[in-house]
Design a protein around this motif. Structure first.
Motif, PDB file in Angstrom:
ATOM      1  N   THR A   1      53.197  49.781  47.950  1.00  0.00           N
ATOM      2  CA  THR A   1      52.052  49.734  47.037  1.00  0.00           C
ATOM      3  C   THR A   1      52.535  49.703  45.597  1.00  0.00           C
ATOM      4  N   MET A   2      51.643  49.265  44.709  1.00  0.00           N
ATOM      5  CA  MET A   2      51.923  49.233  43.267  1.00  0.00           C
ATOM      6  C   MET A   2      50.693  49.671  42.493  1.00  0.00           C
ATOM      7  N   ILE A   3      50.936  50.257  41.327  1.00  0.00           N
ATOM      8  CA  ILE A   3      49.876  50.501  40.345  1.00  0.00           C
ATOM      9  C   ILE A   3      50.253  49.719  39.102  1.00  0.00           C
ATOM     10  N   LEU A   4      49.385  48.784  38.703  1.00  0.00           N
ATOM     11  CA  LEU A   4      49.606  48.002  37.489  1.00  0.00           C
ATOM     12  C   LEU A   4      48.599  48.462  36.439  1.00  0.00           C
ATOM     13  N   THR A   5      49.064  49.159  35.435  1.00  0.00           N
ATOM     14  CA  THR A   5      48.157  49.668  34.401  1.00  0.00           C
ATOM     15  C   THR A   5      47.840  48.571  33.386  1.00  0.00           C
ATOM     16  N   GLY A   6      46.599  48.582  32.921  1.00  0.00           N
ATOM     17  CA  GLY A   6      46.196  47.630  31.889  1.00  0.00           C
ATOM     18  C   GLY A   6      45.993  46.217  32.383  1.00  0.00           C
ATOM     19  N   ALA A   7      45.955  45.992  33.709  1.00  0.00           N
ATOM     20  CA  ALA A   7      45.744  44.633  34.248  1.00  0.00           C
ATOM     21  C   ALA A   7      44.257  44.294  34.139  1.00  0.00           C
ATOM     22  N   ARG A   8      43.907  43.426  33.210  1.00  0.00           N
ATOM     23  CA  ARG A   8      42.491  43.128  32.932  1.00  0.00           C
ATOM     24  C   ARG A   8      41.930  42.018  33.816  1.00  0.00           C
ATOM     25  N   HIS A   9      42.792  41.033  34.165  1.00  0.00           N
ATOM     26  CA  HIS A   9      42.284  39.849  34.850  1.00  0.00           C
ATOM     27  C   HIS A   9      43.081  39.575  36.116  1.00  0.00           C
ATOM     28  N   GLN A  10      42.476  38.788  37.006  1.00  0.00           N
ATOM     29  CA  GLN A  10      43.179  38.391  38.222  1.00  0.00           C
ATOM     30  C   GLN A  10      44.448  37.607  37.889  1.00  0.00           C
TER      31      GLN A  10
ATOM     32  N   SER B   1      52.465  39.867  52.398  1.00  0.00           N
ATOM     33  CA  SER B   1      51.059  39.650  52.059  1.00  0.00           C
ATOM     34  C   SER B   1      50.629  40.730  51.075  1.00  0.00           C
ATOM     35  N   ILE B   2      49.809  40.347  50.079  1.00  0.00           N
ATOM     36  CA  ILE B   2      49.402  41.270  49.020  1.00  0.00           C
ATOM     37  C   ILE B   2      47.891  41.341  48.940  1.00  0.00           C
ATOM     38  N   GLY B   3      47.351  42.559  48.960  1.00  0.00           N
ATOM     39  CA  GLY B   3      45.927  42.791  48.729  1.00  0.00           C
ATOM     40  C   GLY B   3      45.753  43.529  47.415  1.00  0.00           C
ATOM     41  N   VAL B   4      44.705  43.188  46.662  1.00  0.00           N
ATOM     42  CA  VAL B   4      44.533  43.740  45.314  1.00  0.00           C
ATOM     43  C   VAL B   4      43.126  44.305  45.148  1.00  0.00           C
ATOM     44  N   SER B   5      43.035  45.476  44.506  1.00  0.00           N
ATOM     45  CA  SER B   5      41.736  46.031  44.109  1.00  0.00           C
ATOM     46  C   SER B   5      41.828  46.451  42.648  1.00  0.00           C
ATOM     47  N   PHE B   6      40.678  46.421  41.954  1.00  0.00           N
ATOM     48  CA  PHE B   6      40.626  46.759  40.531  1.00  0.00           C
ATOM     49  C   PHE B   6      39.759  48.001  40.302  1.00  0.00           C
ATOM     50  N   TYR B   7      40.218  48.833  39.348  1.00  0.00           N
ATOM     51  CA  TYR B   7      39.369  49.908  38.829  1.00  0.00           C
ATOM     52  C   TYR B   7      38.792  49.428  37.497  1.00  0.00           C
ATOM     53  N   PRO B   8      37.526  49.600  37.271  1.00  0.00           N
ATOM     54  CA  PRO B   8      36.509  50.281  38.114  1.00  0.00           C
ATOM     55  C   PRO B   8      35.643  49.327  38.933  1.00  0.00           C
TER      56      PRO B   8
END
Length: 446
Positions: free
Chosen positions: A361-370, A400-407
């Motif tokens: 898993t990864m946490i990407l901070t400040g990622a605004r767009h796909q 394979s990579i799955g992505v979700s965004f906060y919020p």
């Protein structure tokens, strides 16, 4: 008929004690003692003086007693008990002597009010009374001094034998004492320490230590702290220390005792235990526990700052075939290499973790767009496209990579992870090296 002083003391002991108690309340350490105990002790002193006045005494004995050189008794006298007790209770020499002075003054005041003019036997009684008080003062101070000297010797022996560095600083913050363990730690002779401050000795923690020292001095309370420093001796690295004020008779801080303890081994052992509990033992990456903890902190930060973040859930494609064909040892080497390559694709502030098996898993901070995440995904695909050399033939890995965004997709750590996990399964259904975004999982595959 003339009343004798001994009889007078016994008859007027209560008003005499009342006067004495009024004085005792002005003694700092007496205020901390049990009042009934103080009164009973003073009563005993008066009654023993009265008994002494009733006893026969030669001129030689009177002369000796006036100099505090009365006959040596086989049992401990009340005055000797007094001296030892007052030392134990923290009385100073002046406080100890002042009790006798007050007792003398109270008796004489009541006696002279009753008999303004004394002569004959009454005058002799008064003289013997003063001699008895002088003798009591001498016996009390001798016992006080003996106890004090023993305490000093014992304290000195403890300081010398202590394996922990112990030093004393005055109210200005300069060293006035350092035991052997302190000189060994600092690799300095006592003369190079005494009279110096922590600033003079060039310690990296000097500013913080001085602030703590001033707080202890003004607040008259102890302080426990920790510091990281390597002294000239090379001993230790992590230390805990205790600062304790030394109060004078007026309750003001006149010095501060500082005790150091080397806790380097303990601290490193605790850090190792913590690291093992929060990191994957194979790859060294954060494990699920630490990942969720960091994700919780990042969600709180994003909520305060209004900045978005992205969570990536990654699963290696066909990794089971590597274990089956090359063995688990080769599979472990591949996992370690994957962990290194994934870490190289993101910033230091981002988090890469291994949840278990071949899931990362990864946490990407400040990622605004796909598009921001897609750029990182391409870096990951390119990094893993290079062959893994773990045996006689190179191994190729896709993922394979799955992505979700906060919020937008979820607002809690667990929900974000579950959303990214669901998106990853959709990506896996589309073939190797695919990225799927949870928000548009049915169509957004890149």
């Amino acid at each position: 008929m003339e009343i004798r002083l001994a009889e007078f003391i016994r008859a007027h002991i209560e008003p005499i004690l009342q006067d004495w108690e009024a004085f005792a309340r002005t003694i700092l350490h007496a205020r901390r003692m049990d009042k009934s105990g103080l009164r009973d002790h003073a009563r005993l002193m008066l009654l023993e003086v009265a008994d002494d006045l009733d006893s026969h005494q030669s001129e030689r004995e009177q002369a000796a007693k006036s100099k505090g050189q009365g006959p040596v008794k086989e049992t401990e006298t009340w005055a000797e008990v007094h001296g030892g007790d007052r030392h134990t209770s923290g009385f100073s020499v002046m406080e100890t002597v002042s009790e006798f002075r007050a007792l003398r003054a109270s008796v004489v005041a009541h006696w002279t009010r009753a008999y303004p003019t004394v002569a004959g036997q009454q005058l002799e009684d008064l003289t013997r009374f003063h001699e008895a008080i002088d003798q009591a003062v001498a016996e009390s101070l001798e016992h006080y001094t003996t106890a004090k000297e023993m305490e000093t010797r014992l304290f000195g022996a403890v300081l010398v034998a202590s394996p922990d560095p112990i030093c004393v600083l005055n109210a200005e913050g300069t060293f006035i004492y350092a035991n052997d363990a302190t000189t060994d730690l600092l690799a300095l002779e006592p003369g190079a320490i005494i009279g110096k401050s922590v600033f003079d000795l060039g310690f990296s923690f000097a500013a913080q230590f001085q602030r703590r020292l001033q707080k202890v001095t003004s607040g008259k309370s102890t302080y426990r702290g920790k510091l990281v420093h390597t002294f000239a001796s090379g001993q230790g690295e992590r230390f805990e220390y205790l600062l304790a004020p030394v109060l004078d008779d007026d309750g003001n801080t006149e010095a501060t005792v500082c005790m150091f303890r080397d806790i380097t081994e303990q601290a490193l052992a605790e850090e190792k235990i913590w690291h093992n509990a929060h990191h994957d033992l194979l790859t060294g990456l954060p494990n699920r526990r630490l990942f969720l903890d960091r994700l919780e902190q990042e969600v709180k930060h994003a909520k305060r700052s209004g900045l978005p973040l992205a969570v990536l859930f990654m699963d290696l494609d066909g990794f089971k075939d590597v274990n089956d064909s090359l063995g688990h040892e080769a599979g472990d080497r591949v996992l370690c290499d994957v962990a290194g390559r994934l870490s190289g694709c993101v910033r230091e502030d981002d988090t890469v973790a291994r949840l278990g098996g071949d899931e990362f898993t990864m946490i990407l901070t400040g990622a605004r767009h796909q598009s921001d995440v897609s750029h990182v995904a391409r870096l990951i695909f390119d990094a893993l496209a290079l062959p893994f050399r773990t045996g006689p033939r190179p191994v190729h890995i896709s993922l394979s990579i799955g992505v979700s965004f906060y919020p937008g997709d979820a607002d809690t750590p667990v929900a974000l992870l579950e959303a990214a996990d669901q998106a990853m399964y959709r990506a896996k259904q589309s073939g190797p090296n695919q990225t799927c975004f949870y928000q548009a999982a049915a169509r957004a595959v890149v």
